[in-house]
Scaffold this active site. Sequence first.
Site, PDB file in Angstrom:
ATOM      1  CB  THR A 206      32.039  41.363  35.461  1.00 27.11           C
ATOM      2  OG1 THR A 206      31.594  40.051  35.840  1.00 27.11           O
ATOM      3  CG2 THR A 206      31.697  41.615  34.015  1.00 27.11           C
TER       4      THR A 206
ATOM      5  CG  ASP B 198      44.956  19.964  42.959  1.00 29.17           C
ATOM      6  OD1 ASP B 198      45.735  20.918  42.760  1.00 29.17           O
ATOM      7  OD2 ASP B 198      43.812  20.098  43.402  1.00 29.17           O
TER       8      ASP B 198
ATOM      9  CB  SER C 101      27.193  37.427  40.451  1.00 27.67           C
ATOM     10  OG  SER C 101      27.131  37.470  41.858  1.00 27.67           O
TER      11      SER C 101
ATOM     12  CG  ASP D 164      47.393  23.645  48.868  1.00 21.39           C
ATOM     13  OD1 ASP D 164      48.231  24.564  48.849  1.00 21.39           O
ATOM     14  OD2 ASP D 164      47.370  22.707  48.062  1.00 21.39           O
TER      15      ASP D 164
ATOM     16  CG  ASP E  45      50.322  22.158  43.022  1.00 24.17           C
ATOM     17  OD1 ASP E  45      50.852  23.227  43.355  1.00 24.17           O
ATOM     18  OD2 ASP E  45      49.142  21.861  43.237  1.00 24.17           O
TER      19      ASP E  45
ATOM     20  CE  LYS F 136      26.901  37.498  45.920  1.00 23.12           C
ATOM     21  NZ  LYS F 136      26.021  36.857  44.937  1.00 23.12           N
TER      22      LYS F 136
ATOM     23  CG  ASP G  46      25.866  33.092  43.772  1.00 23.32           C
ATOM     24  OD1 ASP G  46      26.335  32.004  43.373  1.00 23.32           O
ATOM     25  OD2 ASP G  46      26.542  34.020  44.239  1.00 23.32           O
TER      26      ASP G  46
END
Lengths: 702, 578
Positions: free
Chosen positions: A390, A528, A393, A317, A532, A404, A354
């Site tokens: 949306t 995980d 943020s 991954d 999977d 953004k 953030d």
Amino acid sequence: MSASRSTSRRRAANFDAPMVRRAAGDALRKLHPRLLARNPVMFVVAVGSVLTTGLLLRDAIGGAGARVVLFEGQVTLWLWFTVLFANFAEAMAEGRGKAQADSLRRTRQETSARRELPGGGLETVSATALRKGDIVRIEAGEMIPGDGDAIEGVATVNEAAITGESAPVIRESGGDRSAVTGGTTVLSDWLRIRITANPGETFVDRMIALVEGAERQKTPNEIALNILLAGLTIVFLLATVTLLPYSLYAVQAGGGSAPPTVPILVALLVCLIPTTIGGLLSAIGIAGIDRVMQHNVLATSGRAVEAAGDVDTLLLDKTGTITLGNRQAVEFRPVAGVDEATLADAAQLSSLADETPEGRSIVVLAKEYGLRERELASHEARFVEFTAQTRMSGVDWGQRRIRKGAAEAVYRWLREQGMAIPHDLEASATSVAQVGGTPLVVADNTSGALGVIYLKDIVKGGMRERFDQLRAMGIRTIMITGDNPLTAAAIAGEAGVDDFLAEATPEAKMQLIRREQAGGRMVAMTGDGTNDAPALAAADVGVAMNTGTQAAKEAGNMVDLDSNPTKLIEVVEIGKQLLMTRGALTTFSIANDVAKYFAILPALFGGLYALARAGHGPLWALNIMGLHSPESAILAAVIFNALIIVALIPLALRGVTYRPMAAAQLLRRNLLVYGLGGVLAPFPGIWLIDRLLVLLHLAPNA
Amino acid sequence: MTLLGWAQIALFLALLYLATRPLGRYLARVFAGERNALDRVLGPLERLIYRLAGIDPHVEMHPTAYALALLAFSLVGTLLTYVLLRCQGWLPLNPMGFSTATAPRGATAMTPDLAFNTAVSFATNTNWQAYGGESTLSYLSQMLALAYHNWVSAAAGMAVAVALVRGFARRGAATIGNFWFDLVRATLYVLLPLCVVFSLVLVSQGVAQNLAPYPTVSTLDGGRQTIAMGPVASQEAIKMLGTNGGGFFNANSAHPFENPTPLTNMLSMLSIFLLPAALFGMFGAMVGDERQGWALWAASAVMFLVGVTTVYAAETAGSPLAVRHGVAAGQGNMEGKEQRFGQAQSALFTTVTTAASCGAVCAMHDSLTPLATLVPLVNMQTDEVIFGGVGAGLYGLLIYAVLTVFIAGLMVGRTPEYLGKRIEAREVKLAMLFVLVSSASILCLTALAVSLPGPSSGVLNGGPRGFGEMLYAFSSATGNNGSALAGITANTPFYNVALGLAMLVGRFLMMLPALALAGSLAAKKYTPPSAGTFPTTTGLFVALLVGVIVIVAALTFFPALSLGPILEHGLMHAGRLF
């Protein structure tokens, strides 16, 4: 490698005293015929030992000379030691897991549980009474009584008993962190758990069985190797048994010495059959599983570890394995008419609250434009949190609204505000994506689009070298990512993987595995989530993360307790090391025979056609090591044969030194050490033991 | 040892090398059923045979069906031969009246045990001869009963080898070809053209070819001598090309009517190794990587060169006793050798004929110095894989390659693979069975002969040489070689039966694991090679393969050999001969 090693448990040294004592006891217990019969080579040695013991008793009682008894006594002793040393090797390998198994078992037995009654209410029962489907409640400070899935609640859990890692982890109902393991402790809050395993089948039970080697099944390669060793044993048995009539004929024809006695023939047989690898084979297998466990990976079978060595294709991954889990802002790209500082300012404002790693990295980058963190409260700022709907943020700063987010989302917002989307904005966003980055578009309601923040996936250090090594070993790496093909290609190029699967869905992953397997390749992967599970089950080596769901853990054939997907590479290396150790010791064991012939054959036949004065016949010339006497030569060979097992126990437990390189190089190196070394090493070894025997007066003069 | 001698050995290997690739590719085409140069001539004949026999050559066989066809075919052939040999007295083409009242004085009777031994011997491609051809067999027996087997036993050997190679080449397949197809094509497209050419060359060099009764002539000193003759050249070619080795005459290739000149000697040796070497080439071509075939070729060549060098050195050094007494000074041991061939060609022939399971001889093996006898013994005890018998050499060496890959292949950290096929429990089991069968047969039957008073007293030489002769006989029979160290009164019920058994075991009990292996490999998936794959085309692999053959096969016999040639060598230097 160092990163994951640091989290693995520190084990006791290989040879601490209690473990050796315990293994010595086990070595004696393993003399049980039923246990010996599992190992054809050692079984033959044991039968030979019994035979010589009987003959020794006969000769001792029958009043044979002291010289005969001293010789036969020593042969018998060392034959038994050969068996015991092999048992000891196995016991040592098992011993490393046993102490841990004991402590695990203790925790399990003392647990009790509060089970929900069908009509409501709770009853307290012993953990061993829990069955699949039962629902229990666990409060802070209590131990989780069995494996299960959290169906309600959020709690911090200490899983140190299983993982050795003392930092608590979060377990919560739903999602990919719902699996809990029996024997771990809830530290805060509470959980409602549905039990998913009956007693005796839990994770801890499997772990105990595995570390103890109790239900250890021979792996396919071990079975094949055992067949080879049994075959060789039969060949050498025939060669030794037929030697009696041959030498009777020779003695009759030539005279000069007596035909070899049965103890001598047994000694020859034991020296010729591959006792070294025969004695160490199961220890190597157990130690392989143990080595995987030292990396905090739990393999459900030895077969899985062995398969890891055969892996041709690694599915990794991207996030967390190849790249750091979080992306970082590396550049602000304003649209025409906006300067960088303006964009940086807006980006910083929108990110101040953030707390994601990406957000923090934007604030850090913005500082380079001389922007200090500002006190937000004074401006009556109101933050808009990121939502899945949306996908943006931002911050409302007085009248100014800054947003953004993903390009499409911000475009939509701009259109809603009735503002145009500049052409160079789109171009800029696309160019970021092309180099593997993630573009975040920044806009506000006063001046429209401001520009793009370039979020970069950071490839972990050393990954390219790692992939180069894997490629040299013949292993292809395929990066799995949900990114679009453009981004994926760029990151794949930067990380140096061989191929990638972009916009991966569980179905696409499954198809990839099937395709690789149809081409004859063996596939390893990590996973995980519940989705999977099918892929983990289909892969030849599936490593489930311990943080993952119960479904994933059951589908895979290994569980990584640290949940570190990079460890897949180490698991592959351990698998290879396991197979290499077997091959090296098999080669060594078979190559040893050359020297032993030169010790025992002159001892057997050196007297044939002896002229009275010389004392030795022509075949004594085969004594190229210059050994003292027939007795000392045979004893030296038998003793060497027994001691070499002990000498190689550390190697069997540790595994041969492994460095990633191409098969041709590996072969050359190992062949030099274990093949050529196997031919040469016994010569000085046997010679030295012969000298010692003479020095200690254990081999009487002729 | 002389420069000229070494030049001949080098020339021999060089010619063999040159023939391997083109003939190997031709063989691959023949067994793939592809068109080839001889189609126009032999195609109709081939189709006629299939029609007469009611065979559909395109029906693919499972390993079991293939093995049953092979066994049934061999069994019927053996029985017919037995009957024919026992009835030769009543049958035509018997001008000397063997097995009748008019048989010449000193002729050998075709007893049931001798007929059994002879029938088995030829059906198994061994050609162990407990009789002298010119004093026992009618022309019909030689031409029909024996020569027939010289052809088809070689073809059957090739068929098994081809089946095993198909096992490697096929992927996920249940079948390994059609036995009848392989048998017929091996005979028609391979053996027939080669034998026609070679027979004509032999006749041109003076090899006899007639059906006349033996003439009696007056010798120079006034005595009278009967000169044995017969259809020799036509038998000689297949005797060599099919690695059969059963001579028309008792003296075999030392006889001037079988092998008159150094040229025929060189061609004879080449024709022994020709098909075994070409089969390595075919193997490479069929698995799509000619280097794989060359690796086996190289391993064989290395072991072969060690053998030749040993024989050549031991024979040119000669016996220290002869040297001390000035016998044939400077010539080494010329006892039992033909002057026209000399030391180098004799050493070469001895090694070639025992490395391949041929067994023809141009020099008396019983006259070899002890160390030189070690080479034929080891050649045969390593299961005839040094180029080896036609077919038997390839499948034997492939089985050793499987074992080598398994033992050493783990050292690269992967489940061993050979040619993309994983070597697992079943393959190891079959390969070990193959090794076990030959060791058990040689060791146990020799032990039996040594222990029984009758057989052990039937040995003319004493001491280690006598032991060596018994060991040699059972090694030769089990290895389907057919040469002898002589010295044994072999035409006794014990040896006829025991050696017959050894031949059957050494042939069929070793072919069956090979065919089972073919089936097991054919069914497997193919793993494409990568940098992590154990390389099987390098010098290192060649060295490993040789090492495994030496340690697993040869060293098993080290104790026995030390009581035979090695002890004898020591005693010779101490002044004792046997």
